[in-house]
Design a protein around this motif. Structure first.
Motif, PDB file in Angstrom:
ATOM      1  N   LEU A 313      17.744  41.994  65.968  1.00 12.31           N
ATOM      2  CA  LEU A 313      18.233  41.805  67.328  1.00 12.31           C
ATOM      3  C   LEU A 313      18.835  40.412  67.460  1.00 12.31           C
ATOM      4  O   LEU A 313      18.199  39.417  67.119  1.00 12.31           O
ATOM      5  CB  LEU A 313      17.114  41.994  68.352  1.00 12.31           C
ATOM      6  N   ILE A 314      20.080  40.366  67.961  1.00 10.90           N
ATOM      7  CA  ILE A 314      20.827  39.118  68.136  1.00 10.90           C
ATOM      8  C   ILE A 314      21.223  38.995  69.600  1.00 10.90           C
ATOM      9  O   ILE A 314      21.573  39.985  70.251  1.00 10.90           O
ATOM     10  CB  ILE A 314      22.082  39.125  67.234  1.00 10.90           C
ATOM     11  N   ASP A 315      21.182  37.768  70.144  1.00  7.96           N
ATOM     12  CA  ASP A 315      21.472  37.575  71.571  1.00  7.96           C
ATOM     13  C   ASP A 315      22.972  37.437  71.831  1.00  7.96           C
ATOM     14  O   ASP A 315      23.783  37.383  70.883  1.00  7.96           O
ATOM     15  CB  ASP A 315      20.682  36.392  72.135  1.00  7.96           C
ATOM     16  N   PRO A 316      23.383  37.406  73.104  1.00  3.21           N
ATOM     17  CA  PRO A 316      24.817  37.353  73.449  1.00  3.21           C
ATOM     18  C   PRO A 316      25.551  36.119  72.917  1.00  3.21           C
ATOM     19  O   PRO A 316      26.782  36.123  72.815  1.00  3.21           O
ATOM     20  CB  PRO A 316      24.808  37.364  74.982  1.00  3.21           C
ATOM     21  N   GLN A 317      24.813  35.047  72.587  1.00  4.25           N
ATOM     22  CA  GLN A 317      25.445  33.833  72.045  1.00  4.25           C
ATOM     23  C   GLN A 317      25.523  33.876  70.514  1.00  4.25           C
ATOM     24  O   GLN A 317      26.028  32.928  69.891  1.00  4.25           O
ATOM     25  CB  GLN A 317      24.654  32.588  72.472  1.00  4.25           C
ATOM     26  N   GLY A 318      25.051  34.956  69.919  1.00  3.26           N
ATOM     27  CA  GLY A 318      25.107  35.082  68.465  1.00  3.26           C
ATOM     28  C   GLY A 318      23.909  34.477  67.765  1.00  3.26           C
ATOM     29  O   GLY A 318      23.952  34.215  66.556  1.00  3.26           O
ATOM     30  N   ASN A 319      22.820  34.256  68.511  1.00  2.00           N
ATOM     31  CA  ASN A 319      21.614  33.669  67.937  1.00  2.00           C
ATOM     32  C   ASN A 319      20.555  34.740  67.669  1.00  2.00           C
ATOM     33  O   ASN A 319      20.522  35.787  68.328  1.00  2.00           O
ATOM     34  CB  ASN A 319      21.043  32.612  68.886  1.00  2.00           C
ATOM     35  N   ILE A 320      19.682  34.448  66.729  1.00  2.00           N
ATOM     36  CA  ILE A 320      18.631  35.400  66.348  1.00  2.00           C
ATOM     37  C   ILE A 320      17.582  35.523  67.458  1.00  2.00           C
ATOM     38  O   ILE A 320      17.079  34.520  67.956  1.00  2.00           O
ATOM     39  CB  ILE A 320      17.934  34.952  65.050  1.00  2.00           C
TER      40      ILE A 320
END
Length: 343
Positions: A313-320
């Protein structure tokens, strides 16, 4: 002379009878009937090595013999496979419906008792080991759950009357081995999770993939999904556990289709299996974004993938958010979505 002739005939008959009795112990006779057969033959194998192919008639019946070393053998009907206990001397009759292999499997004849037990055990195993979230529990609670599963195996074994002692002893050893393997997996999972939290911590910029082939004919990169959560499924057409997650993944996609999340499935199949991937996507009606890695393992390597299916799962900013996210079949996935801000 007549007496000698009659005596020779009697001796011959007795010899033939003795040979017949001996010969029945030299092989297994397998017969039965399959409803809605998947192929024209059954493949008997052991340790992944083919032993014999048994022809199936147009009406679904089959009958053949084979010599074996006592033990568990696999039988593959062209689509599904099961495991059977075979021993020379058995005259085992099998009937089943391919649409419900385990649930309809029936045995009669010599050898029926251990095989009835094995299929009851298979059904129990499927149910008892379906909850993979137990590997996320604390050690004491995990061990308690495993002991409960083993107790269920032992109860099933003790309730099955007529099993030979060597078989019972072998099964009890299998139960011990099962517990040891579960504990080893737990320790490995715990160690891997701790390691991943160190090298792939929550909030760190996610490794990326670029220009993967999209089923729709375009090229797709991770950066294309900026602004949305990305739930990634690393899978392959040959992976049984991967395919078992598909119905749950479809349901999850449907439930969250209007939320700020995109579901991306990346096939890790070998390049030569490209057409097989396309066919499976079509045949199974796979939804979400379907990508083909085309032999590029850089994304898998960056996430230290050692087995599939693997979910990220990755967040909208491209972070883990989670480098080893729950499977679609696990209830805690929706909890993770809610806690992470999927809305």
């Amino acid at each position: 002379m007549k007496k000698w002739y009659c005596l020779r005939i009697i001796v011959l008959i007795l010899s033939l009878n003795c040979f017949a009795q001996k010969s029945t112990k030299d092989y297994v006779r397998l017969s039965g009937k399959i409803t809605d057969k998947n192929s024209d033959s059954l493949l008997v194998f052991i340790n992944r090595k083919p032993l014999k192919r048994i022809n199936i008639k147009t009406d679904g019946t089959f009958s053949d013999t084979l010599r074996v070393k006592e033990g568990v053998y696999g039988i593959f009907d062209g689509k599904e496979q099961g495991f059977f206990y075979l021993k020379n001397g058995y005259n085992l009759k099998i009937t089943f419906d391919t649409k419900q292999w385990d649930e309809t499997m029936a045995f009669t004849g010599e050898g029926a008792i251990p095989n009835k037990y094995l299929f009851k055990k298979a059904l129990y195993t499927e149910k008892a080991t379906s909850d993979k979230s137990i590997f996320q529990l604390g050690k004491d609670e995990f061990l308690a759950r495993i002991d409960k599963i083993v107790a269920g195996y032992q109860k099933l074994l003790s309730e099955t009357k007529g099993l030979e002692m060597p078989f019972v002893q072998s099964e009890n050893k299998n139960f011990d081995d099962f517990k040891k393997s579960c504990v080893a997996r737990y320790d490995k999972t715990t160690g891997l999770k701790k390691h991943q939290e160190e090298v792939l911590p929550k909030g760190k910029v996610s490794p990326k993939f670029s220009n993967y082939e999209n089923f729709d004919g375009s090229k797709t990169s991770l950066d294309d999904f900026k602004g949305k959560f990305v739930y990634i499924d690393l899978w392959a057409t040959w992976c049984g556990p991967c395919k078992k997650e598909i119905p749950f993944l479809k349901a999850c996609e449907k439930e969250f289709h209007d939320k700020n999340i995109v579901f991306v499935s990346i096939s890790t199949d070998r390049v030569k299996d490209h057409d097989k991937w396309k066919k499976m996507v079509t045949d199974l009606g796979l939804t979400g974004v379907q990508l083909f890695a085309n032999g590029d393992t850089s994304f898998e390597t960056a996430y230290e993938v050692i087995g599939i299916p693997r979910f990220i799962l990755i967040d909208p900013q491209g972070n883990i958010v989670d480098p080893n996210a729950p499977r679609p079949s696990e209830d805690r996935l929706k909890v993770l979505f809610k806690e992470s801000g999927v809305q």
